[in-house]
Design a protein around this motif. Structure first.
Motif, PDB file in Angstrom:
ATOM      1  N   LYS A 285       0.838  -1.192   0.000  1.00 53.75           N
ATOM      2  CA  LYS A 285       0.000   0.000   0.000  1.00 53.75           C
ATOM      3  C   LYS A 285       0.877   1.247   0.000  1.00 53.75           C
ATOM      4  O   LYS A 285       1.942   1.274   0.621  1.00 53.75           O
ATOM      5  N   GLU A 287       1.247   5.131   1.146  1.00 48.89           N
ATOM      6  CA  GLU A 287       0.706   6.045   2.157  1.00 48.89           C
ATOM      7  C   GLU A 287       1.505   7.338   2.149  1.00 48.89           C
ATOM      8  O   GLU A 287       2.714   7.340   1.936  1.00 48.89           O
ATOM      9  N   ARG A 293       5.943  10.307   1.470  1.00 47.62           N
ATOM     10  CA  ARG A 293       5.305   9.106   0.941  1.00 47.62           C
ATOM     11  C   ARG A 293       6.116   7.858   1.276  1.00 47.62           C
ATOM     12  O   ARG A 293       7.341   7.850   1.206  1.00 47.62           O
TER      13      ARG A 293
END
Length: 437
Positions: A285, A287, A293
């Motif tokens: 994922k 994020e 980031r």
């Protein structure tokens, strides 16, 4: 995105084609049941990554059984069959081809025995030559027939390895690099030894493009190659996720730059020391934003226990049953999304996705609809594939004698290069409709 990593399934003929006489069948059946239960909690699998040793002797009958089982695995994991990705292992090499062919032995020996400073140049020359390139791949003929429906076959002169792309969040692409670790596997028909194989910088370019996360999958880990130091430097510096097989040992290693997962084996030899089937589920994922980031990677390592028979998560010390890790993944676009309205933010993300650098038509053909089209194309009869490809000018008549994985693999890439995917989809649909009448 949830990734399912498996390796070393070892479908062995005739056992795998006579289910009531296959002692390894039960472990594959248990794995199917376990995956089915886990995706209920974790969500559907986005891609199944098969890290080699699909077969045992690299023969057609073994891949027939393998494909049937992979279809079951895709169904229980709620993953489209078109999102299965495969690489070859040493058991996918038909060694009988090597022992019977002096041509194969000679080209392998020439590369293996070359001085280190000349080996890369020699491999390039041999693979780019029409005759010797195909000779190198003759032991993988049955594997290539199996891998073609997943667009994971290899052929000379331009496809020593493959790469495909999947979309993560916020315009980020997960680019999967399927490396061919078996070019020198089974040399002289013998077992591979540590540092007997060769990968070469031709397969470790792994271009570090903005907004692209590189994932490397190979059957053999780096320490099995003659050029292991160079491979380690390239893979560690350019790829955030590493997936290997071969050793039948389920492991995870975490570094600030990457996470490395050893798949274990779906079907290790029941008499080998430390026998323990296993597989991994890896959730990836994105994020954060800009300089903050990160890539969040949660790994579930599922290992077999005998009493009671079941797969259970391996424990991460005191941290529980999930091996969590993050890799910094900053963006060059360091703005703050909070300052944008939802409409403008969505538009900006669409623009970034459109402008995403793409150095390969092959990678651009990883779109789910295109992979589905490829799968449907291969389900046509041989005469239908030939007719469609000639009609659209995707192959020349002089290419009709090439092996099918190479012939139509190249035709499909040309369809992408020439903007003919819609035309190809129409022709495939016409053949499907006519077949059903």
């Amino acid at each position: 995105m949830l990734l399912l990593q498996i390796a070393d399934i070892h479908f062995r003929h005739p056992e795998c084609n006579t289910p009531d006489m296959d002692p390894d069948r039960v472990y594959r059946t248990r794995l199917l049941s376990d995956v089915k239960e886990r995706v209920r909690a974790l969500g559907p699998v986005g891609a199944i990554l098969v890290g080699g040793d699909i077969a045992f002797r690299g023969i057609e009958a073994e891949y027939t059984a393998a494909l049937a089982w992979l279809k079951e695995l895709a169904e229980v994991s709620r993953c489209p069959i078109e999102r299965v990705f495969v690489v070859p292992g040493n058991h996918d090499v038909d060694r009988s081809v090597i022992t019977k062919s002096f041509a194969v032995q000679n080209v392998q020996a020439a590369i293996s025995s070359a001085p280190a400073e000349r080996r890369e140049k020699l491999l390039r020359a041999q693979f780019m030559n029409a005759e010797t390139g195909r000779t190198l791949l003759e032991p993988l003929a049955a594997y290539n027939e199996f891998a073609k429906i997943f667009s994971c076959q290899v052929f000379p002169p331009e496809r020593l390895y493959w790469k495909q792309s999947l979309e993560l969040e916020d315009g980020v692409t997960l680019r999967i690099h399927g490396l061919t670790s078996t070019i020198l596997s089974g040399i002289h028909g013998l077992d591979d030894t540590r540092e007997s194989l060769y990968l070469s910088p031709l397969q470790t370019i792994l271009d570090p493009v903005d907004d692209v996360v590189n994932l490397v999958m190979s059957h053999h880990p780096p320490d099995w190659f003659k050029d292991h130091d160079e491979i380690e430097d390239a893979v560690q510096g350019r790829a955030a996720i590493h997936m290997f097989g071969h050793k039948h040992r389920q492991r995870i290693a975490r570094d600030r730059r990457y996470v490395r997962l050893a798949a274990g084996a779906v079907n290790p030899d029941r008499y080998e020391p430390g026998w323990q089937p296993g597989y991994n589920l890896v959730n990836v994922k994105v994020e954060g934003y800009g300089a903050e980031r990160k890539l969040l990677i949660d790994s579930h390592l599922l290992a077999w226990q005998t009493n009671p028979e079941m797969f259970r998560p391996m424990a991460d010390g005191t941290a529980g049953e999930i091996f969590s890790h993050s890799v910094a993944f900053p963006s060059r676009h360091l703005g703050n999304p909070v300052s944008l309205s939802p409409v403008r933010l969505e538009a900006a993300q669409r623009t970034e996705a459109i402008e995403l650098p793409n150095d390969s038509v092959e990678a651009s053909m990883s779109d789910e609809h295109t992979r589905n089209l490829v799968f449907r194309f291969w389900k046509l009869t041989a005469s239908q594939r030939r007719e469609v490809s000639l009609k659209l000018g995707l192959i020349e008549r002089s290419e009709l004698k090439l092996p099918e994985p190479e012939r139509y693999g190249r035709a499909l890439l040309r369809a992408g290069e020439r903007g003919l995917l819609d035309a190809l989809a129409y022709e495939v649909a016409e053949k499907e409709n006519n077949h059903g009448r």
